[in-house]
Design an enzyme around this catalytic site. Sequence first.
Site, PDB file in Angstrom:
ATOM      1  N   CYS A 127       0.814  -1.066  -0.132  1.00  0.00           N
ATOM      2  CA  CYS A 127      -0.053   0.046  -0.057  1.00  0.00           C
ATOM      3  C   CYS A 127       1.059   1.190  -0.017  1.00  0.00           C
ATOM      4  O   CYS A 127       0.413   2.314   0.022  1.00  0.00           O
ATOM      5  CB  CYS A 127      -0.856  -0.086   1.155  1.00  0.00           C
ATOM      6  N   HIS A 140      -9.797   2.168   0.819  1.00  0.00           N
ATOM      7  CA  HIS A 140      -8.436   1.982   0.746  1.00  0.00           C
ATOM      8  C   HIS A 140      -8.097   1.435  -0.672  1.00  0.00           C
ATOM      9  O   HIS A 140      -8.346   0.310  -1.070  1.00  0.00           O
ATOM     10  CB  HIS A 140      -7.828   0.885   1.771  1.00  0.00           C
ATOM     11  N   HIS A 181      -2.541   8.153   6.630  1.00  0.00           N
ATOM     12  CA  HIS A 181      -2.802   6.802   5.926  1.00  0.00           C
ATOM     13  C   HIS A 181      -3.971   6.250   6.472  1.00  0.00           C
ATOM     14  O   HIS A 181      -5.029   5.782   5.739  1.00  0.00           O
ATOM     15  CB  HIS A 181      -1.906   5.510   6.393  1.00  0.00           C
TER      16      HIS A 181
END
Length: 399
Positions: A159, A328, A292
């Site tokens: 990620c 996400h 994040h």
Amino acid sequence: MKGVAITGMGIISSIGNSVEENLDSLLHENRAITRVRNITTIHADINKVGEIKKTNPELIDELDLPTDNNFSRTAMIGTFAAKQAVENAGITAINEFRTGLISATSVGGMDMTEKYYYDYFEKPELVKYISCHDGGDVADKIASELGLKGMVTTISTACSSAANSIMLGARLIKSGKLDRVIVGGADALAKFTINGFKTLMILSDDYNKPFDNNRKGLNLGEAAAYLVLESDEIVQKQNKKVLARVSGYGNANDAFHQTASSENGDGAYLAMKKAFEVSGLKPSEIDYINVHGTATPNNDLSEGRAILRIYGEEKVPDFSSTKPFTGHTLAAAAAIEAVYSVLAIQNNVVYPNMNFETPMEEFDLQPQTSLKNKNIDHVLSNSFGFGGNCSTLIFSKSE
């Protein structure tokens, strides 16, 4: 003129098919988290995701691809966003300068692999889809559609992938290796991703709630975003408008666990520390942190502790996660949030951390929960991936 110039941006996500549409959704709190609609999965009624509204046939039509193409969905949305970025930068001759493409992805063409896997041996006409499985195929197809002849490479660090692509692009320009680099990432939803994260038990059956004490997990999403980075020489020679600058970057690995960050946020702390060293900025000069903020129990605790370690006795600036809007988006996350960071600087706004209700019991940190107007010169953006891959970028207003 500290940092590397950003001269173009392109994006497609669940909240919009352009930079303008994404900004409008962020300003008006138009989240796009829904039940799974485009994928046939037994989890369709259980999990919420951020799906791009365009279907594959619509993307094929808009990109003017041949009917017998072997583009994965990831390659299509990546090409869609990259073409926007190049156009936004006013580039008409892609190979006029030493130009590269650094594209990030985590699942590559998995959507095509799982669609045709059981038919490959019986239907020879489907063999062409095998090559689109590889993550590098996404970058190759984007480069081909752009007509790019220069350096093309792929980064896959979970990620944090797109953050590392932006970082590498900036370093290549600063070191004089390239004059212009198209950087970013793309990831499409696939059953592989949904099933994998379901197995890890970190998916929420409701809207994700970053930094909330009662957070249950993340919502997956799909997106693509690319930025055009250019040297000051090109900017001056062509009198180009600079949207913002990549002024700082850093990455580190806490080597703690395959799918979890260390509870003290060691990797996150080191990545932020390095980004400040590169930028020459102090933590107190950051006006907004795009965290994040995946809304998993581990990530938010780890990231929060790392932020507190960086700031010590100083006040932590306004921060929020934009993942309640988009979900996400894995390897694309840092790229879409780079676009959002630049837009925050251009529009002097802090985006709301939606769905937040209850502060975490481990520390006294509360995200910004409503749209806030303030002067923004510097934005810090965090992206952390599986395997302890932690990356931080700092974006600054162009002087």
